[in-house]
Write a protein that holds these residues in place. Structure first.
Motif, mmCIF file in Angstrom:
data_model
loop_
_atom_site.group_PDB
_atom_site.id
_atom_site.type_symbol
_atom_site.label_atom_id
_atom_site.label_comp_id
_atom_site.label_asym_id
_atom_site.label_seq_id
_atom_site.Cartn_x
_atom_site.Cartn_y
_atom_site.Cartn_z
ATOM 1 N N GLY A 25 0.800 -1.217 0.000
ATOM 2 C CA GLY A 25 0.000 0.000 0.000
ATOM 3 C C GLY A 25 0.829 1.261 0.000
ATOM 4 N N MET A 26 2.092 1.149 -0.415
ATOM 5 C CA MET A 26 3.002 2.300 -0.412
ATOM 6 C C MET A 26 3.826 2.301 -1.694
ATOM 7 N N SER A 27 3.182 2.649 -2.798
ATOM 8 C CA SER A 27 3.876 2.667 -4.083
ATOM 9 C C SER A 27 4.970 3.723 -4.083
ATOM 10 N N ILE A 28 6.030 3.476 -4.854
ATOM 11 C CA ILE A 28 7.191 4.357 -4.893
ATOM 12 C C ILE A 28 6.824 5.677 -5.576
ATOM 13 N N VAL A 29 7.333 6.774 -5.043
ATOM 14 C CA VAL A 29 7.057 8.107 -5.582
ATOM 15 C C VAL A 29 7.478 8.191 -7.054
ATOM 16 N N ASN A 30 6.617 8.785 -7.852
ATOM 17 C CA ASN A 30 6.824 9.016 -9.294
ATOM 18 C C ASN A 30 6.835 7.719 -10.117
ATOM 19 N N ASP A 31 6.205 6.664 -9.616
ATOM 20 C CA ASP A 31 6.090 5.429 -10.390
ATOM 21 C C ASP A 31 4.943 5.586 -11.382
ATOM 22 N N ARG A 32 5.251 5.501 -12.680
ATOM 23 C CA ARG A 32 4.247 5.693 -13.722
ATOM 24 C C ARG A 32 3.539 4.388 -14.097
ATOM 25 N N LEU A 33 3.966 3.267 -13.501
ATOM 26 C CA LEU A 33 3.348 1.977 -13.819
ATOM 27 C C LEU A 33 2.484 1.431 -12.688
ATOM 28 N N TYR A 34 2.828 1.760 -11.455
ATOM 29 C CA TYR A 34 2.147 1.180 -10.294
ATOM 30 C C TYR A 34 1.814 2.272 -9.280
ATOM 31 N N PRO A 35 0.618 2.246 -8.667
ATOM 32 C CA PRO A 35 -0.425 1.239 -8.861
ATOM 33 C C PRO A 35 -1.240 1.442 -10.136
ATOM 34 N N GLU A 36 -1.226 2.669 -10.676
ATOM 35 C CA GLU A 36 -1.979 2.962 -11.894
ATOM 36 C C GLU A 36 -1.020 3.175 -13.064
ATOM 37 N N LEU A 37 -1.407 2.678 -14.231
ATOM 38 C CA LEU A 37 -0.636 2.914 -15.447
ATOM 39 C C LEU A 37 -1.008 4.286 -15.981
ATOM 40 N N LEU A 38 -0.052 5.216 -15.937
ATOM 41 C CA LEU A 38 -0.306 6.562 -16.429
ATOM 42 C C LEU A 38 -0.144 6.613 -17.939
ATOM 43 N N ASP A 39 -0.774 7.602 -18.553
ATOM 44 C CA ASP A 39 -0.688 7.752 -20.002
ATOM 45 C C ASP A 39 0.767 7.951 -20.424
ATOM 46 N N LYS A 40 1.106 7.441 -21.591
ATOM 47 C CA LYS A 40 2.458 7.597 -22.107
ATOM 48 C C LYS A 40 2.760 9.071 -22.311
ATOM 49 N N ALA A 41 3.950 9.471 -21.887
ATOM 50 C CA ALA A 41 4.335 10.879 -21.990
ATOM 51 C C ALA A 41 5.853 10.974 -22.095
ATOM 52 N N ASP A 42 6.333 12.136 -22.539
ATOM 53 C CA ASP A 42 7.776 12.362 -22.569
ATOM 54 C C ASP A 42 8.332 12.301 -21.153
ATOM 55 N N ASP A 43 9.596 11.938 -21.038
ATOM 56 C CA ASP A 43 10.241 11.890 -19.730
ATOM 57 C C ASP A 43 10.165 13.254 -19.053
ATOM 58 N N ASP A 44 9.811 13.244 -17.788
ATOM 59 C CA ASP A 44 9.866 14.446 -16.965
ATOM 60 C C ASP A 44 11.093 14.310 -16.079
ATOM 61 N N PHE A 45 12.181 14.941 -16.485
ATOM 62 C CA PHE A 45 13.451 14.766 -15.792
ATOM 63 C C PHE A 45 13.439 15.331 -14.370
ATOM 64 N N ASP A 46 12.405 16.110 -14.039
ATOM 65 C CA ASP A 46 12.280 16.640 -12.687
ATOM 66 C C ASP A 46 11.551 15.674 -11.753
ATOM 67 N N LYS A 47 11.035 14.582 -12.319
ATOM 68 C CA LYS A 47 10.275 13.632 -11.498
ATOM 69 C C LYS A 47 10.758 12.203 -11.730
ATOM 70 N N PRO A 48 11.981 11.894 -11.342
ATOM 71 C CA PRO A 48 12.471 10.516 -11.499
ATOM 72 C C PRO A 48 11.795 9.568 -10.520
ATOM 73 N N LEU A 49 11.710 8.320 -10.896
ATOM 74 C CA LEU A 49 11.239 7.292 -9.981
ATOM 75 C C LEU A 49 12.173 7.262 -8.777
ATOM 76 N N LYS A 50 11.610 7.317 -7.581
ATOM 77 C CA LYS A 50 12.444 7.376 -6.372
ATOM 78 C C LYS A 50 12.861 5.966 -5.941
ATOM 79 N N LEU A 51 13.604 5.316 -6.819
ATOM 80 C CA LEU A 51 14.128 3.977 -6.561
ATOM 81 C C LEU A 51 15.558 3.931 -7.056
#
Length: 310
Positions: free
Chosen positions: A252-278
């Motif tokens: 119940g604690m998905s990683i910050v800025n994860d675009r795949l989990y828990p919800e699949l976000l729409d495809k978009a260009d990389d946002d270099f200011d929001k990296p996956l916090k892993l």
């Protein structure tokens, strides 16, 4: 951006021995890569861009040979540049340990053919024998082990296959209500052992927790808390695709800025200011060649301070 970009390093596909209805290499490639038209494969073959292991060219009439490798060069119309640099952490005659930044693919993938870690390192060192010994998602940063000597390459691949390597990650996630309540009566660290079955879902690049015998195992510890967020230390015992991301989601604690989990976000260009916090922060193993203990961390690239800046 640059147009009509061709990969500097060849990719390959193994002609499966279970395939019996594809008489030619061309017919196999067309069926294997449905996103690439038959006309494109025909032109690549005519242009000499597809070859066998020994370098001899595949022709339009080349027969399908089970278990043989066919090499080809990925091509994309445009390739974005990743504005972050890798950093060498340690090197011997057999391997190198490198910090891979967020957003940089390890090998050619998707719209990236040359802008990947292996190609950057081959160009920088003029060593075409460099290959990655394991996987790391494009979205994930951290320590990568790469073989630099083809003669001993299998020894380093075997470290991961046999589980004779220790990997430690860091992640930042928003704390669940349950954990916040638990913290009112329990001191850090909090620890979870997560074992479940991970399987492909739809679309196929996403994974999910499925019914059945566990095939994945992670040890997860919450080591620091700041303003509703937690800094976690994660040790994957097994190495399933997206394992840590799925296991954090299952808590119940998905990683910050994860675009795949828990919800699949729409495809978009990389946002270099929001990296996956892993981040893969540490690798520890016995060098199979020298027998020396190797313990490398990317101390200059940790998430410790970032949890306070969210």
């Amino acid at each position: 951006m640059s147009s009509s970009v061709r990969a500097a390093q060849a990719s390959y596909v193994v002609l499966s021995e279970t395939v019996t209805d594809k008489p030619t290499v061309l017919s196999f490639l067309v069926s294997q890569f449905p996103a690439i038209t038959a006309a494109v494969w025909q032109q690549r073959i005519v242009d000499g861009k597809v070859h066998w292991r020994d370098g001899s060219l595949v022709t339009l009439e080349s027969q399908f040979i089970p278990r043989e490798r066919v090499y080809y060069y990925r091509e994309v119309a445009q390739e974005s540049l990743i504005p972050f640099k890798e950093q060498l952490l340690q090197q011997t005659d057999e391997f190198m340990l490198v910090f891979k930044p967020h957003f940089l693919a390890v090998n050619p993938s998707g719209n990236f053919v040359n802008e990947c870690l292996v190609n950057r390192l081959r160009l920088k060192t003029n060593n075409q024998q460099i290959v990655a010994a394991h996987r790391l998602d494009r979205a994930t940063a951290g320590v990568m082990l790469l073989s630099v000597n083809a003669q001993t390459r299998h020894e380093y691949h075997e470290l991961f296959k046999s589980g004779n390597i220790s990997k430690t990650y860091q992640a930042i996630a928003s704390l669940s209500a349950e954990v916040k309540q638990l913290l009112e009566q329990t001191e850090l660290p909090l620890q979870w052992t997560v074992k479940n079955r991970i399987a492909k879902t739809i679309p196929s690049f996403r994974m999910c927790v499925a019914e059945g015998e566990a095939n994945s195992h992670s040890e997860i510890r919450l080591i620091e808390v700041f303003d509703g967020y937690g800094l976690f230390e994660l040790e994957p015992v097994t190495g399933r695709t997206h394992q840590l991301r799925v296991h954090m989601m299952s808590l119940g604690m998905s990683i910050v800025n994860d675009r795949l989990y828990p919800e699949l976000l729409d495809k978009a260009d990389d946002d270099f200011d929001k990296p996956l916090k892993l981040m893969a922060r540490r690798l520890c193993f016995i060098d199979p060649i020298s027998r020396k203990q190797i313990d490398v961390s990317c101390d200059g690239f940790n998430l410790q301070d970032e949890v306070k800046n969210l």
